[in-house]
Motif scaffolding. Structure first.
Motif, short mmCIF file in Angstrom:
data_model
loop_
_atom_site.label_atom_id
_atom_site.label_comp_id
_atom_site.label_asym_id
_atom_site.label_seq_id
_atom_site.Cartn_x
_atom_site.Cartn_y
_atom_site.Cartn_z
N TYR A 125 0.85 -1.28 -0.13
CA TYR A 125 -0.02 0.27 0.05
C TYR A 125 0.89 1.46 0.10
N TYR A 126 1.89 1.40 0.80
CA TYR A 126 2.80 2.43 1.09
C TYR A 126 3.90 2.42 0.13
N ALA A 127 3.96 1.63 -1.00
CA ALA A 127 5.40 1.43 -1.65
C ALA A 127 5.77 3.11 -2.24
N ASN A 128 4.93 3.78 -2.86
CA ASN A 128 5.36 4.97 -3.33
C ASN A 128 5.73 5.95 -2.43
N GLU A 129 4.85 5.90 -1.24
CA GLU A 129 5.20 7.12 -0.32
C GLU A 129 6.78 6.54 0.44
N MET A 130 6.74 5.50 0.64
CA MET A 130 8.17 5.09 1.20
C MET A 130 9.30 5.24 0.41
N ALA A 131 9.17 5.07 -0.73
CA ALA A 131 10.11 5.29 -1.79
C ALA A 131 10.41 6.94 -1.74
N GLU A 132 9.27 7.57 -1.82
CA GLU A 132 9.45 9.00 -1.78
C GLU A 132 10.05 9.54 -0.35
N MET A 133 9.81 8.89 0.60
CA MET A 133 10.41 9.39 1.73
C MET A 133 11.95 9.15 1.82
N ARG A 134 12.30 8.00 1.35
CA ARG A 134 13.73 7.48 1.13
C ARG A 134 14.19 8.48 0.44
N ASN A 135 13.85 8.79 -0.79
CA ASN A 135 14.56 9.85 -1.77
C ASN A 135 14.52 11.13 -1.16
N ARG A 136 14.04 11.64 -0.39
CA ARG A 136 14.12 13.02 0.14
C ARG A 136 14.79 12.92 1.45
N GLY A 137 15.31 11.99 2.04
CA GLY A 137 16.14 11.87 3.10
C GLY A 137 15.13 11.67 4.51
N GLY A 138 13.95 11.34 4.10
CA GLY A 138 13.14 11.12 5.58
C GLY A 138 13.20 10.31 6.36
N ILE A 139 14.08 8.92 5.95
CA ILE A 139 14.34 8.01 7.06
C ILE A 139 15.78 8.22 7.41
N ARG A 140 16.15 8.59 8.49
CA ARG A 140 17.41 9.07 9.00
C ARG A 140 17.37 9.19 10.66
N SER A 141 18.52 9.68 11.07
CA SER A 141 18.60 9.90 12.63
C SER A 141 17.56 11.00 12.94
N VAL A 142 16.61 10.59 13.77
CA VAL A 142 15.50 11.84 13.98
C VAL A 142 15.69 11.80 15.62
N PRO A 143 16.28 13.21 16.13
CA PRO A 143 16.59 13.55 17.64
C PRO A 143 15.19 13.70 18.26
N TYR A 144 15.12 13.23 19.56
CA TYR A 144 14.02 13.48 20.31
C TYR A 144 14.35 14.86 21.06
N ASP A 145 13.42 15.87 21.01
CA ASP A 145 13.28 17.04 21.53
C ASP A 145 12.70 17.24 22.96
N PRO A 146 13.41 17.00 23.90
CA PRO A 146 12.62 16.81 25.37
C PRO A 146 11.86 18.10 25.55
N SER A 147 11.94 19.14 24.92
CA SER A 147 11.07 20.37 25.32
C SER A 147 9.74 20.26 24.62
N GLU A 148 9.55 19.37 23.87
CA GLU A 148 8.17 19.29 22.94
C GLU A 148 7.56 17.82 23.69
N PRO A 149 6.10 17.88 23.46
CA PRO A 149 5.50 16.87 24.02
C PRO A 149 5.65 15.69 23.16
N VAL A 150 5.37 14.33 23.43
CA VAL A 150 5.47 13.23 22.58
C VAL A 150 4.19 12.45 22.51
N ASN A 151 3.40 12.41 21.45
CA ASN A 151 2.21 11.71 21.14
C ASN A 151 2.60 10.28 20.82
N THR A 152 1.40 9.44 20.96
CA THR A 152 1.67 8.06 20.58
C THR A 152 0.26 7.55 19.91
N PHE A 153 0.73 6.41 18.95
CA PHE A 153 -0.56 5.95 17.97
C PHE A 153 -0.39 4.50 18.12
#
Length: 467
Positions: free
Chosen positions: A258-286
């Protein structure tokens, strides 16, 4: 059938007989061996027998310690069940502790079963030691973190016992890439034996060991001939048929994803990488909830118009208090965030008379839970999520590795009779993370997400529940 524990041709006990390929695996003395390829090669049986280390007198030695891992607790049940059919006939007097999941043999030797659903689970085995460590279905681990960590646990003070790392797998799953790279496996799935030189500068010596891949196919397992299993594999979609029947290790696009195109686009723009946690901002969960079954949770921060997924967590066989404790101990600012549950979180359990929503609210009264409204068609939610993924979305490559693999592999069910993909999602090991992620897409569409201080409620839709 005849049991030949050492891979030779002489019968030791009328219990179990190896195929030619299983014998090759059982008799291999290399430190690190991967066995498998096509389905039906007798991988799990071979691993259970190999863990006995019969050639070296393993299960007759009081110091022998072995452990066998599966990815999740439900998957572990099948391996344990099979061991209960085999081990008592091999060693009379062997006993199994159901609570600890440990076989104890008359000599005092032990074979243990464990699961590593998340990279963090590896730390449960810190300070432990085994001379034999085995992984069943290795490519189900999306990264090599757990596998490599357990190397440090492979040791023994008894020099008569072998030190062995063993694994089995099919040529599929989210970890296919790193497994192919580690063993040097090509797409044709042929055998490999890679020399590994270990340099000890302090002792001034170089030691050479071998990393070996032994492929096996269904046609090489006489125990499954004339059972109809081959005919069943022939009805699979082409890519799966090539992998599970022919043992081919082809990597590529997951057909029907289902998400093949979206995941490919995310990789192409560098969307899958190290993402730091910002402790000053709240964290949601799903969440995707399973009552004492698999539950999946995505951890998310919305900062400067970006959706940052900083962790994906999944476990099975645990009650809700496990996940409540996990949230509290996550180290994230979950107090200030919102926590989105699927619509069935309002369904009351026949056992407790309470819903998952009510239980979580009692356990975590300071957290803000919301129920995402039910949709009539799951494809609507999938499409909402696909649209949301085209925005500024980022995922941490390590902390979200399992979730990323799930989104890559979440796909349509296949209609064997008509040789087409249906519009219905396939329910498999990837569904839980994908369903949890869909709560984000649906909540975003409904206007439920965003920092709480800027929250604006839309008119309450039918069936919605505001907390």
């Amino acid at each position: 059938m005849n049991l030949m524990l050492d891979g030779s041709t002489h019968p030791i006990n009328p219990v179990w007989a190896p195929s030619e390929k299983q014998s090759e695996f059982l008799s291999c003395s290399d430190f690190e061996v991967l066995y498998g390829g096509a389905a039906g090669g007798g991988k799990s049986d071979a691993l259970l027998i190999d863990a006995l280390c019969a050639q070296e007198g393993g299960y007759e030695n009081s110091n022998h310690r072995a452990i066998l891992f599966r990815r999740s607790f439900p998957e572990l049940r099948d391996l344990i069940s099979r061991s209960q059919e085999i081990y008592p006939d091999i060693a009379h007097g062997a006993s199994f502790n159901q609570t600890e999941k440990i076989w104890t043999f008359p000599s005092g030797a032990k074979i243990e079963f464990g699961y590593l659903q998340n990279d963090a689970d590896r730390l449960k085995y810190r300070g432990r030691a085994w001379n034999y460590i085995g992984f069943d279905e290795l490519t189900l681990w999306p990264t090599d973190v757990c596998y490599l960590y357990l190397f440090s646990r492979c040791r023994s003070t008894d020099p008569t016992l072998p030190r062995l790392i063993r694994a089995t797998t099919n040529p599929d799953g989210p970890g296919q890439g790193w497994v192919m790279e580690r063993w040097g496996i090509n797409e044709d799935g042929q055998a490999t034996r890679v020399p590994i030189d270990t340099v000890d500068a302090e002792m001034r010596r170089i030691t050479t060991s071998y990393r070996t891949f032994i492929p096996a196919r269904l046609s090489e397992n006489p125990h499954l001939s004339e059972t109809g299993y081959r005919e069943a594999l022939l009805q699979l979609p082409p890519d799966e048929r090539d992998a599970l029947l022919m043992g081919l290790w082809r990597q590529g696009r997951v057909h029907g994803a289902y998400y093949a195109n979206e995941m490919a686009e995310m990789r192409n723009r560098g969307g899958i990488r190290s993402v730091p946690y910002d402790p000053s901002e709240p964290v949601n969960t799903f969440w995707d909830l399973g009552w004492n079954d698999t539950t999946a949770i995505w951890f998310h921060q919305q900062i400067a118009g970006e959706h940052r997924f900083i962790r994906a967590y999944e476990n099975s066989g645990e009650s809700l208090d496990h996940y409540a404790t996990y949230l509290q101990n996550s180290g994230f600012n979950v107090m200030g965030g919102r926590h989105y549950l699927p619509h069935d979180a309002q369904n009351k359990s026949l056992q407790t008379g309470k819903s998952a929503l009510e239980i979580l609210q009692e356990m975590l009264p300071n957290l803000h839970f919301e129920v995402v409204p039910r949709i009539q068609n799951v494809l609507t939610g999938i499409n909402q999520t696909r649209l949301a993924m085209r925005g500024k979305v980022f995922m941490d490559a390590t902390e979200c590795a399992d979730g990323i693999a799930a989104l890559d592999n979440y796909r349509k069910a296949y209609n064997e009779r008509h040789d087409v993909f249906t519009e219905r999602p396939l329910h498999d090991r990837y569904s839980n993370f994908a369903d949890a992620f869909r709560q984000w897409g649906q909540a975003l569409e409904e206007g439920l997400t965003g920092p709480r201080k800027r929250f604006r409620r839309k008119p309450k839709p039918p069936g919605a529940m505001w907390i």
